[in-house]
Design a protein around this motif. Structure first.
Motif, PDB file in Angstrom:
ATOM      1  N   ILE A 169     -63.527 -10.155 -10.166  1.00  0.00           N
ATOM      2  CA  ILE A 169     -64.711 -10.732 -10.891  1.00  0.00           C
ATOM      3  C   ILE A 169     -65.232  -9.855 -12.022  1.00  0.00           C
ATOM      4  O   ILE A 169     -65.514 -10.204 -12.944  1.00  0.00           O
ATOM      5  CB  ILE A 169     -65.944 -10.699  -9.628  1.00  0.00           C
ATOM      6  CG1 ILE A 169     -65.537 -11.749  -8.635  1.00  0.00           C
ATOM      7  CG2 ILE A 169     -67.151 -10.769 -10.244  1.00  0.00           C
ATOM      8  CD1 ILE A 169     -66.345 -11.585  -7.361  1.00  0.00           C
TER       9      ILE A 169
ATOM     10  N   THR B 201     -72.706 -16.074  -9.711  1.00  0.00           N
ATOM     11  CA  THR B 201     -72.124 -15.014  -8.615  1.00  0.00           C
ATOM     12  C   THR B 201     -71.375 -15.719  -7.689  1.00  0.00           C
ATOM     13  O   THR B 201     -71.898 -16.644  -7.060  1.00  0.00           O
ATOM     14  CB  THR B 201     -73.453 -14.419  -7.976  1.00  0.00           C
ATOM     15  OG1 THR B 201     -74.430 -13.562  -8.734  1.00  0.00           O
ATOM     16  CG2 THR B 201     -72.810 -13.349  -6.918  1.00  0.00           C
TER      17      THR B 201
ATOM     18  N   LEU C 193     -63.536  -8.131  -5.861  1.00  0.00           N
ATOM     19  CA  LEU C 193     -64.524  -7.690  -6.895  1.00  0.00           C
ATOM     20  C   LEU C 193     -63.938  -6.987  -8.007  1.00  0.00           C
ATOM     21  O   LEU C 193     -64.713  -7.208  -9.067  1.00  0.00           O
ATOM     22  CB  LEU C 193     -65.339  -6.706  -5.931  1.00  0.00           C
ATOM     23  CG  LEU C 193     -66.238  -7.041  -4.892  1.00  0.00           C
ATOM     24  CD1 LEU C 193     -66.786  -5.774  -3.829  1.00  0.00           C
ATOM     25  CD2 LEU C 193     -67.314  -7.808  -5.332  1.00  0.00           C
TER      26      LEU C 193
ATOM     27  N   LEU D 292     -70.205 -10.464  -5.054  1.00  0.00           N
ATOM     28  CA  LEU D 292     -69.670 -11.633  -4.380  1.00  0.00           C
ATOM     29  C   LEU D 292     -70.487 -12.093  -3.294  1.00  0.00           C
ATOM     30  O   LEU D 292     -70.972 -11.322  -2.500  1.00  0.00           O
ATOM     31  CB  LEU D 292     -68.219 -11.277  -3.827  1.00  0.00           C
ATOM     32  CG  LEU D 292     -67.645 -12.401  -2.986  1.00  0.00           C
ATOM     33  CD1 LEU D 292     -67.150 -13.403  -4.068  1.00  0.00           C
ATOM     34  CD2 LEU D 292     -66.358 -11.805  -2.563  1.00  0.00           C
TER      35      LEU D 292
ATOM     36  N   TRP E  39     -61.859 -14.235 -11.967  1.00  0.00           N
ATOM     37  CA  TRP E  39     -62.098 -14.927 -10.816  1.00  0.00           C
ATOM     38  C   TRP E  39     -62.740 -16.403 -11.138  1.00  0.00           C
ATOM     39  O   TRP E  39     -63.312 -16.645 -12.158  1.00  0.00           O
ATOM     40  CB  TRP E  39     -63.267 -14.445  -9.737  1.00  0.00           C
ATOM     41  CG  TRP E  39     -63.445 -14.940  -8.964  1.00  0.00           C
ATOM     42  CD1 TRP E  39     -64.634 -15.774  -8.534  1.00  0.00           C
ATOM     43  CD2 TRP E  39     -62.774 -14.790  -7.409  1.00  0.00           C
ATOM     44  NE1 TRP E  39     -64.564 -15.986  -7.181  1.00  0.00           N
ATOM     45  CE2 TRP E  39     -63.508 -15.813  -6.491  1.00  0.00           C
ATOM     46  CE3 TRP E  39     -61.588 -14.363  -7.115  1.00  0.00           C
ATOM     47  CZ2 TRP E  39     -62.974 -15.853  -5.197  1.00  0.00           C
ATOM     48  CZ3 TRP E  39     -61.292 -14.592  -5.744  1.00  0.00           C
ATOM     49  CH2 TRP E  39     -61.744 -15.132  -4.887  1.00  0.00           C
TER      50      TRP E  39
ATOM     51  N   GLU F 234     -62.128 -19.950  -1.190  1.00  0.00           N
ATOM     52  CA  GLU F 234     -62.902 -20.183  -2.319  1.00  0.00           C
ATOM     53  C   GLU F 234     -63.050 -21.680  -2.691  1.00  0.00           C
ATOM     54  O   GLU F 234     -61.724 -22.226  -2.748  1.00  0.00           O
ATOM     55  CB  GLU F 234     -62.725 -19.241  -3.447  1.00  0.00           C
ATOM     56  CG  GLU F 234     -63.394 -19.031  -4.672  1.00  0.00           C
ATOM     57  CD  GLU F 234     -63.384 -20.099  -5.650  1.00  0.00           C
ATOM     58  OE1 GLU F 234     -64.156 -20.334  -6.187  1.00  0.00           O
ATOM     59  OE2 GLU F 234     -62.378 -20.729  -5.826  1.00  0.00           O
TER      60      GLU F 234
END
Length: 169
Positions: free
Chosen positions: A163, A94, A160, A56, A168, A128
């Motif tokens: 992800i 990413t 994380l 991240l 995500w 985000e």
């Protein structure tokens, strides 16, 4: 040292300490042309046996000035540079989040230490924007950050893991 540089260093120390506590690697990015100040990395174990290396990126901001943000109780509105906002909106392999550290207005209250403890007063929130449209503004963009998105060791680990599970954003 300029106050802005001190705030930058404090925000790096804040995220570094939280990552260290959670067992997450934090790497500082020296050249942040893409608004990436650091990268969080952790090997996540999925389904009890499958490993996934999750990453991240984070853009760090720090303020103590009420002219830069407004606290609405459940959310904060922050004046982010349009360039940084647009970088945070771009699709990426990413993911990237904004980490906003809010310190007390009084500089004397930022950090306190004794033989037994080191205390940093303030709180970092994250947001985000990858699903948002870029802005045509040239100066700043007012972004809204939910105070539920408090950055702490567990929230970094949860992101994380999301992800790693491809959940995500």
């Amino acid at each position: 040292m300029q106050v802005s540089k001190r705030k930058e260093d404090i925000s790096i120390s804040y995220i570094s300490a939280l990552c260290a506590y959670a067992g997450i690697a934090y790497e500082i990015v020296r050249h942040d042309d893409d608004s990436t100040d650091g990268i969080l990395r952790k090997r996540i174990l999925l389904d009890g046996h499958r490993k996934f290396d999750a990453e991240l990126r984070i853009q760090l901001k720090c303020t103590s000035s009420l002219s830069q943000y407004t606290d609405h109780g459940d959310a904060i509105t922050y004046k982010l540079k349009a360039k940084n906002y647009n970088d945070l909106c771009l699709p990426s392999t990413t993911p990237i989040v904004l980490g906003l550290l809010i310190l007390p207005e009084n500089e004397q209250l930022w950090i306190h230490w004794t033989e037994e403890e080191l205390l940093l007063r303030g709180c970092m929130y994250w947001a985000e924007f990858s699903k948002e449209a870029e802005s045509v503004n040239e100066g700043t963009v007012s972004v809204k950050i939910s105070k539920k998105n408090m950055l702490h060791a567990e929230s970094r680990l949860e992101i994380l893991e999301r992800i790693a599970k491809e959940e995500w954003p």
